[in-house]
Design a protein around this motif. Sequence first.
Motif, PDB file in Angstrom:
ATOM      1  N   GLN A   1       0.820  -1.209   0.000  1.00 56.37           N
ATOM      2  CA  GLN A   1       0.000   0.000   0.000  1.00 56.37           C
ATOM      3  C   GLN A   1       0.854   1.260   0.000  1.00 56.37           C
ATOM      4  O   GLN A   1       0.522   2.246  -0.669  1.00 56.37           O
ATOM      5  N   GLN A   2       1.961   1.216   0.747  1.00 55.41           N
ATOM      6  CA  GLN A   2       2.786   2.409   0.857  1.00 55.41           C
ATOM      7  C   GLN A   2       3.771   2.556  -0.291  1.00 55.41           C
ATOM      8  O   GLN A   2       4.006   3.656  -0.781  1.00 55.41           O
ATOM      9  N   ALA A   3       4.380   1.452  -0.727  1.00 53.24           N
ATOM     10  CA  ALA A   3       5.453   1.538  -1.713  1.00 53.24           C
ATOM     11  C   ALA A   3       4.952   1.733  -3.139  1.00 53.24           C
ATOM     12  O   ALA A   3       5.530   2.516  -3.906  1.00 53.24           O
ATOM     13  N   ILE A   4       3.896   1.030  -3.516  1.00 58.31           N
ATOM     14  CA  ILE A   4       3.464   1.040  -4.918  1.00 58.31           C
ATOM     15  C   ILE A   4       3.154   2.448  -5.435  1.00 58.31           C
ATOM     16  O   ILE A   4       3.623   2.820  -6.527  1.00 58.31           O
ATOM     17  N   PRO A   5       2.417   3.276  -4.719  1.00 58.08           N
ATOM     18  CA  PRO A   5       2.146   4.627  -5.252  1.00 58.08           C
ATOM     19  C   PRO A   5       3.415   5.446  -5.476  1.00 58.08           C
ATOM     20  O   PRO A   5       3.516   6.168  -6.479  1.00 58.08           O
ATOM     21  N   PHE A   6       4.380   5.351  -4.567  1.00 57.13           N
ATOM     22  CA  PHE A   6       5.616   6.110  -4.731  1.00 57.13           C
ATOM     23  C   PHE A   6       6.434   5.616  -5.927  1.00 57.13           C
ATOM     24  O   PHE A   6       7.007   6.415  -6.675  1.00 57.13           O
ATOM     25  N   VAL A   7       6.497   4.287  -6.116  1.00 52.99           N
ATOM     26  CA  VAL A   7       7.239   3.747  -7.262  1.00 52.99           C
ATOM     27  C   VAL A   7       6.556   4.143  -8.563  1.00 52.99           C
ATOM     28  O   VAL A   7       7.213   4.528  -9.546  1.00 52.99           O
ATOM     29  N   LEU A   8       5.223   4.077  -8.596  1.00 53.62           N
ATOM     30  CA  LEU A   8       4.493   4.483  -9.791  1.00 53.62           C
ATOM     31  C   LEU A   8       4.726   5.955 -10.114  1.00 53.62           C
ATOM     32  O   LEU A   8       4.734   6.355 -11.290  1.00 53.62           O
ATOM     33  N   ALA A   9       4.971   6.767  -9.077  1.00 45.75           N
ATOM     34  CA  ALA A   9       5.209   8.196  -9.287  1.00 45.75           C
ATOM     35  C   ALA A   9       6.647   8.494  -9.684  1.00 45.75           C
ATOM     36  O   ALA A   9       6.984   9.665  -9.918  1.00 45.75           O
TER      37      ALA A   9
END
Length: 463
Positions: free
Chosen positions: A29-37
Amino acid sequence: MQFSELGLIPEIQLAVSEAGYTEPTPIQQQAIPFVLAGRDVMGAAQTGTGKTAGFTLPLLQRLAPHANSLPSPARHPVRALLLTPTRELAVQVFESVQTYGKYLPLRAVCIYGGVPMGPQTQELLQGREIVVATPGRLLDHVESRNISFAQVSLLVLDEADRMLDMGFIPDIRRILALLPQVRQSLLFSATFSDEIRKLAASMLRDPVRVEVARNNSAAETVTHRVLVVSEHDKRAALTDLLLADPRQALVFVNTKFGASRLAVHLARQGIQADAIHGDKSQQQRTEALEAFKRGEVRVLVATDVAARGLDIEDLPFVVNFELPGNAEDYVHRIGRTGRAGKSGEAMSLMDAGEEKRLLEIEKLLGRAIPRETVDVTGSGGRGERRERGTERAPSAGRAASARRRSPVAVPAHIAADGFDFSKPYEPSTDSANTDAGTPLERTVRRRDRQVAALLGGLPKNPG
């Protein structure tokens, strides 16, 4: 939260759904949005919490615009490099890439040592966008000019702390020097030390720190127990434990030689066991692991390096035959059980010389681990456990049984036929009166005969 809320493309969402997942873990939940950004990420999570998917899923989405089905190798340059410390972990990450990327025309290859380079070279020359590799074998391909990093835009270091422990940091720095300066870098690890933070500072640009568990913590779903036993009784105690509990178990030892010896011992006790360690070939390690996953092998004895990254579904039981010298390795060992929120059990056999190691582990975990004393009655017989500090109540039946089993003590100088070796030798009457022609006297006379010297022969008679 659902995976559908993370902004993943339909192709990846479908693959995740078919794999049976609907809700992301906290690290995902925390890592995926940052990597996608497009942000650099330094992620920390307990082993078994889904951190592999935490970087695999967004990595696939970042590469999706480059996906194509054209046959030309030039259309499939290396764009993502995923580095792991061990062959087993490399295979696990590669399988994750294949599982979640099966609806994307992206090519991937898994590179590790212990097998011929030829097939790997062939795949690289055909073009692969994603390369999952161990550092040593990757540098072998670099020296052979089988791979180019000119278009690498994504770098992942998985289990970075183990990279440090295994001495791979010089190799990592060599690889970093070959990569484009403009890239997205992710560093994931179950534990973080000061050395890892220094490595992160040298390779990450303004990273986002993602940490879903206290530093170096173990899963809360794992029950910890310590059995206090003497060193020479450890094998018997482990045998008793495994005979009493029919579940599959992963047993950790500290040396490769110890792993092989223990597996042989268990097999002799009628327990299906195999060993996995660095001296075995990749094929042997893979076969042993697959047999364990299929349930054909009940006990897998492993060293820390060989077991790092093993992903065994629903493993209920982990045993530390020897406590690790590094407290952080305890976290990695027991991380093989209690994965993805499921319950697990970690049992440790501790002798008096390992007390200091246990104290370090308890200090790292921030809690005491219950201790039980084990009485071992035989090499494979049933032992008894009791809470440390309590006395075992005598049992009339057990005492009688012990008396029946225990033979009468006989002095060492008394032979089975009653002869006393402590007395001086006295010839018997029969022996003293033996006829001169008996075999005994003939033997004595033969001893008095001259024997030819080795080189010179017998001396000549005078005259």
